[in-house]
Design an enzyme around this catalytic site. Structure first.
Site, PDB file in Angstrom:
ATOM      1  N   VAL A  12       0.836  -1.202   0.000  1.00  0.00           N
ATOM      2  CA  VAL A  12       0.000   0.000   0.000  1.00  0.00           C
ATOM      3  C   VAL A  12       0.870   1.250   0.000  1.00  0.00           C
ATOM      4  O   VAL A  12       0.567   2.236  -0.686  1.00  0.00           O
ATOM      5  CB  VAL A  12      -0.975  -0.002   1.194  1.00  0.00           C
ATOM      6  CG1 VAL A  12      -1.780   1.298   1.244  1.00  0.00           C
ATOM      7  CG2 VAL A  12      -1.920  -1.191   1.101  1.00  0.00           C
ATOM      8  N   SER A  39      13.360  -1.465   6.330  1.00  0.00           N
ATOM      9  CA  SER A  39      13.240  -0.655   5.111  1.00  0.00           C
ATOM     10  C   SER A  39      13.913   0.705   5.221  1.00  0.00           C
ATOM     11  O   SER A  39      14.083   1.398   4.201  1.00  0.00           O
ATOM     12  CB  SER A  39      11.760  -0.467   4.757  1.00  0.00           C
ATOM     13  OG  SER A  39      11.071   0.209   5.794  1.00  0.00           O
ATOM     14  N   ARG A  99     -11.078   1.988  13.309  1.00  0.00           N
ATOM     15  CA  ARG A  99     -12.258   2.107  12.448  1.00  0.00           C
ATOM     16  C   ARG A  99     -13.578   2.220  13.203  1.00  0.00           C
ATOM     17  O   ARG A  99     -14.468   2.957  12.796  1.00  0.00           O
ATOM     18  CB  ARG A  99     -12.326   0.923  11.475  1.00  0.00           C
ATOM     19  CG  ARG A  99     -11.282   0.968  10.381  1.00  0.00           C
ATOM     20  CD  ARG A  99     -11.323  -0.281   9.526  1.00  0.00           C
ATOM     21  NE  ARG A  99     -10.233  -0.287   8.545  1.00  0.00           N
ATOM     22  CZ  ARG A  99      -9.775  -1.382   7.959  1.00  0.00           C
ATOM     23  NH1 ARG A  99     -10.301  -2.565   8.274  1.00  0.00           N
ATOM     24  NH2 ARG A  99      -8.799  -1.301   7.088  1.00  0.00           N
ATOM     25  N   CYS A 129     -10.956  -3.009   2.700  1.00  0.00           N
ATOM     26  CA  CYS A 129     -11.022  -2.997   1.238  1.00  0.00           C
ATOM     27  C   CYS A 129     -12.358  -3.502   0.699  1.00  0.00           C
ATOM     28  O   CYS A 129     -12.948  -2.906  -0.215  1.00  0.00           O
ATOM     29  CB  CYS A 129      -9.874  -3.819   0.661  1.00  0.00           C
ATOM     30  SG  CYS A 129      -9.720  -5.483   1.363  1.00  0.00           S
ATOM     31  N   GLN A 156     -11.644 -12.630  -2.921  1.00  0.00           N
ATOM     32  CA  GLN A 156     -10.572 -11.698  -2.603  1.00  0.00           C
ATOM     33  C   GLN A 156      -9.212 -12.199  -3.079  1.00  0.00           C
ATOM     34  O   GLN A 156      -8.821 -13.340  -2.814  1.00  0.00           O
ATOM     35  CB  GLN A 156     -10.553 -11.415  -1.100  1.00  0.00           C
ATOM     36  CG  GLN A 156     -11.821 -10.703  -0.639  1.00  0.00           C
ATOM     37  CD  GLN A 156     -11.888 -10.436   0.848  1.00  0.00           C
ATOM     38  OE1 GLN A 156     -12.909 -10.661   1.484  1.00  0.00           O
ATOM     39  NE2 GLN A 156     -10.802  -9.927   1.418  1.00  0.00           N
ATOM     40  N   SER A 159      -3.580 -10.006  -3.200  1.00  0.00           N
ATOM     41  CA  SER A 159      -3.109  -8.667  -2.831  1.00  0.00           C
ATOM     42  C   SER A 159      -3.649  -8.209  -1.489  1.00  0.00           C
ATOM     43  O   SER A 159      -3.038  -7.367  -0.825  1.00  0.00           O
ATOM     44  CB  SER A 159      -3.487  -7.653  -3.914  1.00  0.00           C
ATOM     45  OG  SER A 159      -4.895  -7.553  -4.054  1.00  0.00           O
ATOM     46  N   GLY A 160      -4.789  -8.769  -1.065  1.00  0.00           N
ATOM     47  CA  GLY A 160      -5.339  -8.423   0.238  1.00  0.00           C
ATOM     48  C   GLY A 160      -4.435  -8.823   1.381  1.00  0.00           C
ATOM     49  O   GLY A 160      -4.546  -8.289   2.488  1.00  0.00           O
ATOM     50  N   LYS A 213     -16.313  -7.059   9.791  1.00  0.00           N
ATOM     51  CA  LYS A 213     -15.964  -5.701   9.363  1.00  0.00           C
ATOM     52  C   LYS A 213     -16.987  -5.194   8.349  1.00  0.00           C
ATOM     53  O   LYS A 213     -17.386  -4.027   8.401  1.00  0.00           O
ATOM     54  CB  LYS A 213     -14.565  -5.691   8.739  1.00  0.00           C
ATOM     55  CG  LYS A 213     -13.414  -5.857   9.716  1.00  0.00           C
ATOM     56  CD  LYS A 213     -12.100  -5.977   8.941  1.00  0.00           C
ATOM     57  CE  LYS A 213     -10.946  -6.354   9.851  1.00  0.00           C
ATOM     58  NZ  LYS A 213      -9.692  -6.586   9.089  1.00  0.00           N
ATOM     59  N   ARG A 234     -10.843 -16.259  -0.137  1.00  0.00           N
ATOM     60  CA  ARG A 234      -9.590 -15.936  -0.829  1.00  0.00           C
ATOM     61  C   ARG A 234      -9.510 -16.790  -2.095  1.00  0.00           C
ATOM     62  O   ARG A 234      -9.709 -18.006  -2.046  1.00  0.00           O
ATOM     63  CB  ARG A 234      -8.391 -16.229   0.071  1.00  0.00           C
ATOM     64  CG  ARG A 234      -7.062 -15.762  -0.515  1.00  0.00           C
ATOM     65  CD  ARG A 234      -6.904 -14.255  -0.415  1.00  0.00           C
ATOM     66  NE  ARG A 234      -6.688 -13.821   0.960  1.00  0.00           N
ATOM     67  CZ  ARG A 234      -6.762 -12.541   1.341  1.00  0.00           C
ATOM     68  NH1 ARG A 234      -7.069 -11.596   0.467  1.00  0.00           N
ATOM     69  NH2 ARG A 234      -6.545 -12.221   2.608  1.00  0.00           N
ATOM     70  N   HIS A 241     -10.292  -7.329  -6.031  1.00  0.00           N
ATOM     71  CA  HIS A 241     -11.312  -8.134  -5.355  1.00  0.00           C
ATOM     72  C   HIS A 241     -12.628  -8.091  -6.138  1.00  0.00           C
ATOM     73  O   HIS A 241     -12.983  -7.067  -6.732  1.00  0.00           O
ATOM     74  CB  HIS A 241     -11.594  -7.587  -3.952  1.00  0.00           C
ATOM     75  CG  HIS A 241     -10.484  -7.791  -2.970  1.00  0.00           C
ATOM     76  ND1 HIS A 241      -9.357  -8.529  -3.234  1.00  0.00           N
ATOM     77  CD2 HIS A 241     -10.348  -7.343  -1.681  1.00  0.00           C
ATOM     78  CE1 HIS A 241      -8.573  -8.530  -2.156  1.00  0.00           C
ATOM     79  NE2 HIS A 241      -9.154  -7.820  -1.214  1.00  0.00           N
TER      80      HIS A 241
END
Length: 335
Positions: A12, A39, A99, A129, A156, A159-160, A213, A234, A241
């Site tokens: 992301v 990193s 959230r 997402c 999904q 990438s999730g 969620k 998945r 997605h």
């Protein structure tokens, strides 16, 4: 504007960089990149200049930063929220950490942008997402008639699970072709040549956290009593997605009305010509910004029911792009 990206080396974080590079009208006078010890020191190009990733620490590095786009995981967000916001920086957080907090707005700009103006903790949460793409589509129908119920099955992509999950899926196929036992680290089971009806951990009601969620976040974003029952799966797709969505509305909404509403909706592209085999698929939607809707039809079991198919890029609209759009809306509308 002084902008920071936290978690710059992740999937992301890299998408944040790409989007900000592409959106030349987004005002960035200075960009700061932050990451873990692993990193830190890595350098990335941004608008023709090299920017080095700094180690995220509890110090005053965020002093003078207007907006911080964070995607480094929930525990990191919780640990560093005060450090990031204490000098007035607005934190737009991609994790699930805040959230459902009452004093943290949960925002999808096409649906509830005004909520972003009430952020007493200087934190705005980016939704999950799967929730983001669904509510963008649902909002078009809600404007026609209140939605009472939603049943959704998600498909999904890898990438999730982040960059490592995408790499694992690719590596699994390579291992299987080579006759080797596939490596399984990021998923509950082998994903290659398989689908896994299990994303996140199971809760006491046997729904997963991912599924809950979608129930809780949808109600908060849409300021609605809408009920959502989800099964999150998945699938061996690299990116983007898909969702099969059934809704029950208070009054009957015809498929023609729904198509017209989707075609006019902000952030939605209607791709629905079944006779010509035109419908959204992740293979062709990956890397694109809008939410794509197709297979719109009236339900055969419920007089006020509609069914449709929805596809969006999880890393773009499902994560980085939504956060950037929140920032853009705030810059334009905050006094």
């Amino acid at each position: 504007m002084k902008i920071a990206i936290v978690g710059a080396s992740g999937a992301v974080g890299q998408e944040f960089l790409t989007i900000l590079n592409e959106r030349v009208d987004f005002p960035v006078d200075e960009l700061l990149l932050f990451g873990s010890a692993r990193s830190a020191g890595t350098k990335y190009m941004f608008r023709g200049k090299e920017v080095e990733v700094k180690l995220l620490q509890h110090n005053d590095d965020f002093k003078g930063v207007d907006i911080a786009l964070t995607s480094a995981g929930g525990s990191t967000s919780v640990e560093f929220a005060e450090t990031i916001t204490k000098h007035g920086t607005l934190m737009i957080d991609n994790s699930s950490a805040f959230r459902m907090d009452e004093d943290v707005p949960l925002v999808v700009p096409e649906v509830n942008p005004e909520d972003a103006l009430n952020a007493p903790r200087n934190i705005i949460a980016n939704p999950n997402c799967t929730t983001i793409q669904m509510v963008v589509a649902l909002n078009a129908i809600e404007k026609l008639s209140h939605i009472k119920k939603v049943h959704v099955a998600t498909y999904q992509s890898a990438s999730g699970g982040g960059a490592q999950a995408m790499a694992e899926l690719k590596h699994q196929y390579e291992e299987i072709v080579a006759g080797e036992e596939p490596t399984v680290n990021k998923f509950a089971y082998q994903l290659a040549y398989n689908v896994i009806p299990h994303i996140d951990v199971f809760t006491d009601n046997d729904y997963t956290k991912e599924e809950m969620k979608m129930f809780n976040e949808t109600r908060k974003i849409m300021h609605s009593d809408i009920k959502v029952s989800a099964t999150c799966v998945r699938v061996p797709v690299m990116r983007a997605h898909s969702e099969s969505i059934w809704v029950e509305t208070e009054r009957k909404v015809t498929s023609a009305e729904a198509r017209e509403a989707f075609a006019a909706a902000e952030g939605v592209v209607l791709m629905d010509e079944p006779a010509e085999k035109v419908y959204p698929m992740p293979l062709f939607i990956a890397g694109k910004e809008p939410v794509y809707v197709g297979r719109v039809r009236e339900d055969l079991t419920e007089e006020n029911g509609l069914s449709f198919w929805c596809v969006a890029d999880q890393i773009k609209k499902g994560a980085a792009l939504n956060a950037v759009q929140i920032a853009e809306w705030i810059i334009k509308n905050r006094k």
